[in-house]
Design an enzyme around this catalytic site. Structure first.
Site, PDB file in Angstrom:
ATOM      1  N   ARG A  25      -0.646  10.927  -5.319  1.00 45.29           N
ATOM      2  CA  ARG A  25      -1.016   9.943  -4.160  1.00 45.29           C
ATOM      3  C   ARG A  25      -1.669   8.892  -4.673  1.00 45.29           C
ATOM      4  O   ARG A  25      -2.675   8.473  -3.917  1.00 45.29           O
ATOM      5  CB  ARG A  25      -1.482  11.074  -3.089  1.00 45.29           C
ATOM      6  CG  ARG A  25      -1.048  10.614  -1.763  1.00 45.29           C
ATOM      7  CD  ARG A  25      -1.968  11.501  -0.701  1.00 45.29           C
ATOM      8  NE  ARG A  25      -1.636  12.662  -0.499  1.00 45.29           N
ATOM      9  CZ  ARG A  25      -2.114  13.811  -0.361  1.00 45.29           C
ATOM     10  NH1 ARG A  25      -3.658  13.837  -0.557  1.00 45.29           N
ATOM     11  NH2 ARG A  25      -1.609  15.009  -0.692  1.00 45.29           N
ATOM     12  N   ASP A  74       8.096   9.579   0.531  1.00 41.66           N
ATOM     13  CA  ASP A  74       7.749  10.654   0.896  1.00 41.66           C
ATOM     14  C   ASP A  74       8.860  11.904   0.755  1.00 41.66           C
ATOM     15  O   ASP A  74      10.055  11.760   0.924  1.00 41.66           O
ATOM     16  CB  ASP A  74       7.491  10.712   2.628  1.00 41.66           C
ATOM     17  CG  ASP A  74       6.874  11.895   3.103  1.00 41.66           C
ATOM     18  OD1 ASP A  74       5.384  12.196   3.036  1.00 41.66           O
ATOM     19  OD2 ASP A  74       7.372  12.788   3.698  1.00 41.66           O
TER      20      ASP A  74
END
Length: 346
Positions: A25, A74
Site C-alpha cells: 500500500r 484494487d
C-alpha cells in the site's frame, strides 16, 4: 533493461547489492500528493483512469526511493468484472451490492477469458504500459491480484468482515457451492494476471489476506489448492510470484509448497522462525509491524535491523511491512525505513 533489479534478484534468491525494499500500500493516503489527487476523484475512478493510476504508482518511487513499484489498483477490480457491484465508502470500505450466497447468484457470475479481460478491464494494461514508460527501467513493476479465497470472502460477505460468518457458514453447510465459486474466481484470476504479465509487469503478488483466518485443514481444502491452480495456470514468462497471507504462522509450510517463488510474511511470525521453517526453499518478504513506523528513525532502525539480522546471510530477502502502511504514518518515517534497510545491508 532495468537499472535496479535487486528486487527481482532477491525474488530469485540471487546475490544483491543491498536488500531491496518496497511497502505494501505504498501509494496511499499517508502521502499528501495522493490525498490531493483523491480530493478530485473517487477511489474507483483513480483505479480506472490510466493516467491517474500511473501518476499514483510512481509517487513512492520518486518520494521514498523504493526498489519496486506496484500497480495502483484494487483487488476487487476483477470481482466487479465478474458482475458484482462494488462501491467504496469512507467508513466501511468496499461494499458489494449482490453477494454470492446461493446457486442462483453463483450462476449469474461472469468468468472473463483472456479477450474479455482486456475488454472489461482495458484500463489495467493501459496503466501498466504508461507506468513502464514513465519508470524507464528505474525499478521493476509488480502486478497483483487477490487470491481466490480472499476474493471469495468479499463476494460472499459483501463487505470487509471481522468474523467471516457468511463464508464459514457456507463452508460448513454447502462446501460444494463454495468450491464452485472458488473455481470461477480462479479462472478469472489466471486470466487477470496473464493480462498484466502480457502488458509487461515484472512480478506478480497474490494477496491471500484472509487465508490466515482459516484452520490449517480448511486452508488445505479451501485456499491452497486454488492458489496452486493460479500459479500453475499463469504464463509466468519469468515473472516471480509472491504469495502473501495475513496470519501465516499456522500455514507457512503449506504456503511454501504452493509453487510461489516468494512468501510474504505478516509481522506476527518471527523472521528467524520463518527462515528455519521455510528451509531456504523460497525467498521471504517482510515483515516489519506497520506501527513501528510511528516511531522515530532510531526505533525504526532497531526493529528493521532485528529482522535483517534474523534473516541472516544469504540472498532471498525482500524487506517489507507485515501488512499495508497505515494512513497516518509520517512520509519521512517511510522514507527513513527505505534508507535504513539500504544502509544496513550495503
Amino acid at each position: 533493461m532495468l537499472k535496479n533489479d535487486n528486487f527481482l534478484k532477491a525474488c530469485r534468491r540471487e546475490p544483491v547489492d543491498c536488500t531491496p525494499v518496497w511497502i505494501m500500500r505504498q501509494a496511499g493516503r499517508y502521502m499528501k500528493e495522493y490525498r490531493d489527487i483523491r480530493k478530485k476523484v473517487d477511489f474507483l475512478t483513480m483505479c480506472k483512469t490510466p493516467d491517474l493510476a500511473a501518476e499514483v504508482t510512481l509517487l513512492p518511487v520518486d518520494i521514498l526511493g523504493v526498489d519496486a513499484a506496484i500497480l495502483f489498483s484494487d483487488i476487487l477490480i476483477p470481482v466487479e468484472a465478474m458482475g458484482i457491484g462494488v462501491r467504496f465508502t469512507e467508513k466501511k470500505g468496499p461494499i458489494l451490492s449482490n453477494p454470492v450466497r446461493s446457486e442462483f447468484e453463483l450462476n449469474a457470475l461472469l468468468t472473463p477469458d483472456n479477450v474479455k479481460s482486456e475488454e472489461m478491464m482495458p484500463f489495467i494494461p493501459q496503466a501498466i504500459r504508461l507506468i513502464l514508460q514513465e519508470l524507464d527501467g528505474r525499478v521493476p513493476l509488480i502486478g497483483f491480484s487477490g487470491a481466490p479465497f480472499t476474493l471469495a470472502t468479499y463476494m460472499i460477505e459483501g463487505e470487509t468482515s471481522r468474523n467471516f460468518t457468511w463464508i464459514k457458514r457456507i463452508m460448513y453447510t454447502d462446501a460444494a457451492l463454495l468450491h464452485r465459486l472458488l473455481e470461477k474466481i480462479t479462472t478469472t484470476v489466471i486470466h487477470y494476471l496473464n493480462m498484466q504479465i502480457k502488458a509487461g509487469v515484472h512480478a506478480v503478488q497474490l494477496f491471500d489476506t484472509w487465508a490466515g483466518w482459516l484452520s490449517p485443514d480448511d486452508y488445505r481444502e479451501f485456499a491452497l489448492p486454488y492458489v496452486e491452480k493460479v500459479i500453475k495456470g499463469i504464463d509466468k514468462k519469468g515473472c516471480p510470484v509472491i504469495l502473501f497471507a495475513n496470519g501465516v504462522s499456522g500455514i507457512l509450510e503449506q504456503m511454501v509448497d504452493s509453487g510461489a517463488d516468494v512468501i510474504g510474511l505478516d509481522w506476527r511470525i518471527d523472521m528467524g522462525d520463518a527462515v528455519r521453517r521455510s528451509g531456504n526453499r523460497v525467498a521471504l518478504q517482510g515483515n516489519l509491524d506497520p506501527c513501528v513506523l510511528y516511531g522515530e528513525p532510531s526505533v525504526i532502525r532497531r526493529h528493521a535491523k532485528d529482522i535483517i539480522d534474523k534473516y541472516g546471510d544469504g540472498p532471498g530477502h525482500i524487506f517489507n511491512l507485515g501488512h499495508g502502511i497505515l494512513p497516518d504514518i509520517p512520509v519521512d518515517h517511510a522514507k527513513a525505513l527505505v534508507e535504513i534497510v539500504h544502509e544496513e545491508t550495503s
